[in-house]
Scaffold this active site. Sequence first.
Site, PDB file in Angstrom:
ATOM      1  N   GLU A   1     -48.473 -17.474  26.337  1.00 35.48           N
ATOM      2  CA  GLU A   1     -49.703 -16.878  26.856  1.00 35.48           C
ATOM      3  C   GLU A   1     -50.070 -17.647  28.134  1.00 35.48           C
ATOM      4  OE1 GLU A   1     -52.767 -15.990  23.699  1.00 35.48           O
ATOM      5  OE2 GLU A   1     -51.347 -17.178  22.522  1.00 35.48           O
TER       6      GLU A   1
ATOM      7  N   LYS B   1     -54.015 -26.142  23.161  1.00 34.99           N
ATOM      8  CA  LYS B   1     -54.288 -25.860  24.581  1.00 34.99           C
ATOM      9  C   LYS B   1     -55.786 -25.844  24.856  1.00 34.99           C
ATOM     10  CE  LYS B   1     -51.444 -22.308  25.493  1.00 34.99           C
ATOM     11  NZ  LYS B   1     -50.788 -21.259  26.324  1.00 34.99           N
TER      12      LYS B   1
ATOM     13  N   ARG C   1     -44.246 -26.411  13.881  1.00 34.09           N
ATOM     14  CA  ARG C   1     -44.611 -26.771  15.240  1.00 34.09           C
ATOM     15  C   ARG C   1     -44.437 -28.275  15.429  1.00 34.09           C
ATOM     16  NH1 ARG C   1     -50.622 -25.557  16.565  1.00 34.09           N
ATOM     17  NH2 ARG C   1     -50.067 -26.801  18.383  1.00 34.09           N
TER      18      ARG C   1
END
Length: 555
Positions: free
Chosen positions: A35, A271, A261
């Site tokens: 993204e 983020k 992750r």
Amino acid sequence: MAEIENRPSNFIRTIIDEDLNSGKHQSVHTRFPPEPNGFLHIGHAKSICLNFGIAKDYQGLCNLRFDDTNPEKEDINYVKSIQEDVKWLGFNWDGDICYSSNYFEQLHDYAVELIQKGLAYVCFLSPEEAREYRGTLTEPGRNSPYRDTPVEENLALFAKMRNGEFKEGECVLRAKIDMASSFIVLRDPIIYRIKFAHHHQTGDAWCIYPMYDFTHCISDALEGITHSLCTLEFQDNRRLYDWVLDNISIECHPQQIEFSRLNLEYTVMSKRKLNDLVVNNQVDGWDDPRMPTIAGLRRRGYTPASVREFCKRIGITKQDNMVEMGMLEACIREDLNEHAPRAMAVIDPIKVVIENFDEGKVEEINASNHPNNESMGSRVLPFTKELYIESEDFRVEANKHYKRLVLGKEVRLRNAYVIKAERFDEDEQGNITTIYCTYDAETLGKNPSDGRKVKGVIHWVSASHSIDAEVRQYDRLFSVPNPAAADNYTDVLNPDSLVIIKGAKVEPSLANAKAEQGYQFERLGYYCRDNKSEGLVFNQTVGLRDSWAKMDQGE
């Protein structure tokens, strides 16, 4: 297949092998779908290495696709930085760059198809009401009062949404699935919302934007992705991924596979939190060398090979764990130890005067750029009457464990002569300002084991030929291993994560050091020239040893 078989396996490769052997797929097609709402971090590097690496190993394809469904948080600068990061890591995408926004018209048509099938409806509940109707982890949700709106009316309402006839937040398009599902993601999730925002790719053509979960699976299918690899937080979302594709008229149905992750000590991987650090000026931008972003690691002096090696070592599993920062540091230390040229720099200089060396004489000493690699060549070190050494490398008195310069004792200068400290000057506060030494002209180039009892070796630079530089010493960004677990992660920021040292002295060969080129400053650590600052600024990449281990005074 021999090359693949020789590589370390993991559960994803096992699935792919089975799919190819069974004939389910004739080839492999992956994608990396960031993204564009921030810079990529080390966790994304793991995904990049996985997706592009699998495509390469199986002679398949890998797309770079920007899942750009939220124009309010996205920026073309993020798009550019992500492309640079992928290329810097050593990968390239197949074909043109893809954008989910390229499929906005098709996504809209699939939403209309769901409405026509009675599987989507326009809902006017407020966000607060929608949360109340959604239920909890232990209680089922309740049907929205708009859930049974007739198909034709929903089609008309959705058309009005697209035409901008409703205000932001006034209504949304929801999938009609199961408000009693034990998976909250299936409790009639929103698939379209109204946003009067300018999009970096489509401009002002749209005022409704699809949600990520609706967009992602369809984008995968439109691109012919075979294996859609994502992290474990999307595990429950796989049910929505499959539901959408099962209920629209699309032929391709990629398989979503989740892996753990990356959680790295002494940093955060959100983020949103990283963006807060940037916005609140707690770091110097997304590429601050203390940040876990790829751009930050690059600016600090990490190499693409070291990051790829790190991703290889941590492996791919389904189990979440916290990776030690030392593992990442070990990868860059090993890489630079093999490939970084050597140089000398004095960070906290104190003057040394060689009393029996001729005034004005400059002796050129040839020094190897790497002790184990002759192909890296050599450079010239000017040796003069006045030198600089590290202030901590001299003591008036010391025990037998201190192997540096001591008053009345000898030490060897790296690549040069043995010197002996004879006397010193000090200021009114008792600080030593100058050390007076003599040198032995017969000791140039002699091996430290030449029979002479010299306790140690220290680095130096010529006082008249050295160049002023700024050195930035870096430590962990946070003071605790898991800052995300703190009540307020900003409370555990390490106040000593950056120390700026002005007035360092470096050898003249570093005058033309290239940005991002790593050097071993002998006895100090690995450094690279900063890629943003004007002048001679060097960033500390990593120490010669564990960055939190105290240097042995007997070095």
